[in-house]
Structures are given as C-alpha cells and as structure tokens.
Design a protein around this motif. Structure first.
Motif, PDB file in Angstrom:
ATOM      1  N   PRO A  79       0.828  -1.199   0.000  1.00 57.96           N
ATOM      2  CA  PRO A  79       0.000   0.000   0.000  1.00 57.96           C
ATOM      3  C   PRO A  79       0.869   1.259   0.000  1.00 57.96           C
ATOM      4  O   PRO A  79       1.863   1.343   0.725  1.00 57.96           O
ATOM      5  CB  PRO A  79      -0.786  -0.110   1.306  1.00 57.96           C
ATOM      6  N   ARG A  81       2.202   4.852   0.764  1.00 56.12           N
ATOM      7  CA  ARG A  81       2.176   5.739   1.927  1.00 56.12           C
ATOM      8  C   ARG A  81       3.477   6.528   1.920  1.00 56.12           C
ATOM      9  O   ARG A  81       4.441   6.156   1.265  1.00 56.12           O
ATOM     10  CB  ARG A  81       2.012   4.959   3.227  1.00 56.12           C
ATOM     11  N   TRP A 139       0.743  10.771   4.463  1.00 49.29           N
ATOM     12  CA  TRP A 139      -0.416  10.180   3.789  1.00 49.29           C
ATOM     13  C   TRP A 139      -0.234   8.672   3.787  1.00 49.29           C
ATOM     14  O   TRP A 139       0.885   8.159   3.760  1.00 49.29           O
ATOM     15  CB  TRP A 139      -0.606  10.743   2.389  1.00 49.29           C
ATOM     16  N   ASP A 140      -1.349   7.948   3.859  1.00 50.99           N
ATOM     17  CA  ASP A 140      -1.294   6.504   4.015  1.00 50.99           C
ATOM     18  C   ASP A 140      -2.543   5.894   3.389  1.00 50.99           C
ATOM     19  O   ASP A 140      -3.657   6.132   3.849  1.00 50.99           O
ATOM     20  CB  ASP A 140      -1.215   6.159   5.510  1.00 50.99           C
ATOM     21  N   TYR A 141      -2.340   5.112   2.320  1.00 54.63           N
ATOM     22  CA  TYR A 141      -3.452   4.482   1.621  1.00 54.63           C
ATOM     23  C   TYR A 141      -3.620   3.013   2.018  1.00 54.63           C
ATOM     24  O   TYR A 141      -4.248   2.241   1.316  1.00 54.63           O
ATOM     25  CB  TYR A 141      -3.258   4.571   0.112  1.00 54.63           C
ATOM     26  N   THR A 142      -3.055   2.621   3.162  1.00 51.13           N
ATOM     27  CA  THR A 142      -3.115   1.234   3.600  1.00 51.13           C
ATOM     28  C   THR A 142      -4.544   0.723   3.693  1.00 51.13           C
ATOM     29  O   THR A 142      -4.869  -0.344   3.173  1.00 51.13           O
ATOM     30  CB  THR A 142      -2.396   1.075   4.965  1.00 51.13           C
ATOM     31  N   GLU A 143      -5.401   1.516   4.319  1.00 51.19           N
ATOM     32  CA  GLU A 143      -6.785   1.047   4.514  1.00 51.19           C
ATOM     33  C   GLU A 143      -7.530   0.938   3.175  1.00 51.19           C
ATOM     34  O   GLU A 143      -8.179  -0.059   2.899  1.00 51.19           O
ATOM     35  CB  GLU A 143      -7.524   2.003   5.455  1.00 51.19           C
ATOM     36  N   ARG A 144      -7.426   1.954   2.347  1.00 53.51           N
ATOM     37  CA  ARG A 144      -8.179   1.928   1.083  1.00 53.51           C
ATOM     38  C   ARG A 144      -7.632   0.919   0.090  1.00 53.51           C
ATOM     39  O   ARG A 144      -8.304   0.545  -0.851  1.00 53.51           O
ATOM     40  CB  ARG A 144      -8.270   3.313   0.466  1.00 53.51           C
ATOM     41  N   MET A 145      -6.392   0.462   0.291  1.00 51.44           N
ATOM     42  CA  MET A 145      -5.773  -0.510  -0.606  1.00 51.44           C
ATOM     43  C   MET A 145      -5.683  -1.879   0.033  1.00 51.44           C
ATOM     44  O   MET A 145      -4.961  -2.756  -0.459  1.00 51.44           O
ATOM     45  CB  MET A 145      -4.384  -0.021  -1.022  1.00 51.44           C
ATOM     46  N   SER A 146      -6.442  -2.120   1.105  1.00 48.72           N
ATOM     47  CA  SER A 146      -6.324  -3.365   1.878  1.00 48.72           C
ATOM     48  C   SER A 146      -6.664  -4.608   1.068  1.00 48.72           C
ATOM     49  O   SER A 146      -6.174  -5.687   1.374  1.00 48.72           O
ATOM     50  CB  SER A 146      -7.179  -3.299   3.132  1.00 48.72           C
ATOM     51  N   ASP A 147      -7.486  -4.470   0.032  1.00 49.61           N
ATOM     52  CA  ASP A 147      -7.858  -5.652  -0.746  1.00 49.61           C
ATOM     53  C   ASP A 147      -7.047  -5.781  -2.044  1.00 49.61           C
ATOM     54  O   ASP A 147      -7.347  -6.604  -2.887  1.00 49.61           O
ATOM     55  CB  ASP A 147      -9.360  -5.627  -1.058  1.00 49.61           C
TER      56      ASP A 147
END
Length: 149
Positions: A79, A81, A139-147
């Motif tokens: 992800p 970030r 910025w961190d896209y970990t949650e939105r890119m979890s799948d």
C-alpha cells in the motif's frame, strides 16, 4: 519547528523515515525558474534530512541560488504511503565523505561494491545537504488498498 499534518504523528513520521529505504525526491528551482527534481539517498536525524551529492552536481548550483525545497519520500509498493513537504536546504562540505559513507551503509549495506568504490573515490568532492522541513504532510493508503495485493 516543523508542522506535521496528515494521519501520522511526528513519531510515526520519524519511524517511517528511519525504516524506509527509498530515495527522497527533492524539488528545487533552476536559475531560470523551472522546476528540477532529483532523487537522493537520505537519512533522517534530529528532525532533518541529510543527503550528499557531488560538489559539481547541478543540484548544488541550484540550491546555492535558491535554498527552498519540496520533497517526497514514499513507498513504491502497495500500500502506498509516505510524506511530502517543504523546507530549506543548507550546503556544507562533506569532509572525508562522512555523510556519503553512512548513506552507502544505509542503502547498500556496506562499501563492498563497485558503486560504493566509485562514489568514495578520493578525487570526488562531496557536499552535505541538510534539509530542515517547515511542513511535513503524511499520507497513508493502507486502509483503502487493503484488498489489493
């Protein structure tokens, strides 16, 4: 004093910057006003970025004319970030290539390579670039890119 914005605390930012082994992308202006972006190895210490480059690099000339910089340090793999921000660069001689040697250890895990030997050549004059951030935005896209793998 650095202003932190985004989802990470100052401690989170420091942890990320200590652990990440990606270059900082440093943006400055050329004398004609055009933007110039350069990837550099960095280390983050005492709230500042420290880089090194050859004394004859165009970047050194540009930073002497205008010390304002923008920067980005972000992951290349999902992800995504990272951090981005702005600050001021100060140039000093990198006596005995001290900073460069530490950057080589950080990114290459030692000086046992042709690249390290070339960078540490006795004829090469190094400059230390110290970047004092004014603002750091995480910025961190970990949650939105979890799948996404």
């Amino acid at each position: 004093m650095t202003e932190f914005r985004g989802p990470w605390t100052g401690d989170d930012v420091e942890t990320f910057l200590q652990d990440a082994r990606v270059p900082i992308r440093l943006a400055t202006r050329k004398p004609d006003g055009a933007l110039w972006i350069v990837p550099l190895w960095y280390r983050f210490r005492d709230g500042c970025f420290e880089c090194a480059t050859g004394a004859n690099a165009h970047l050194v000339e540009f930073l002497r004319a205008n010390s304002d910089v923008g920067f980005d340090v972000s992951t290349n793999d999902i992800p995504y970030r990272g951090v981005r921000g702005s600050g001021t660069a100060t140039l000093t001689a990198d006596e005995d290539s001290t900073v460069l040697r530490e950057l080589i250890d950080r990114y290459l895990d030692g000086t046992d390579s042709a690249l390290a030997e070339r960078l540490l050549d006795d004829d090469r004059e190094e400059v230390r670039i110290l970047i004092e951030p004014d603002q750091i935005y995480s910025w961190d896209y970990t949650e939105r890119m979890s799948d996404v793998s």
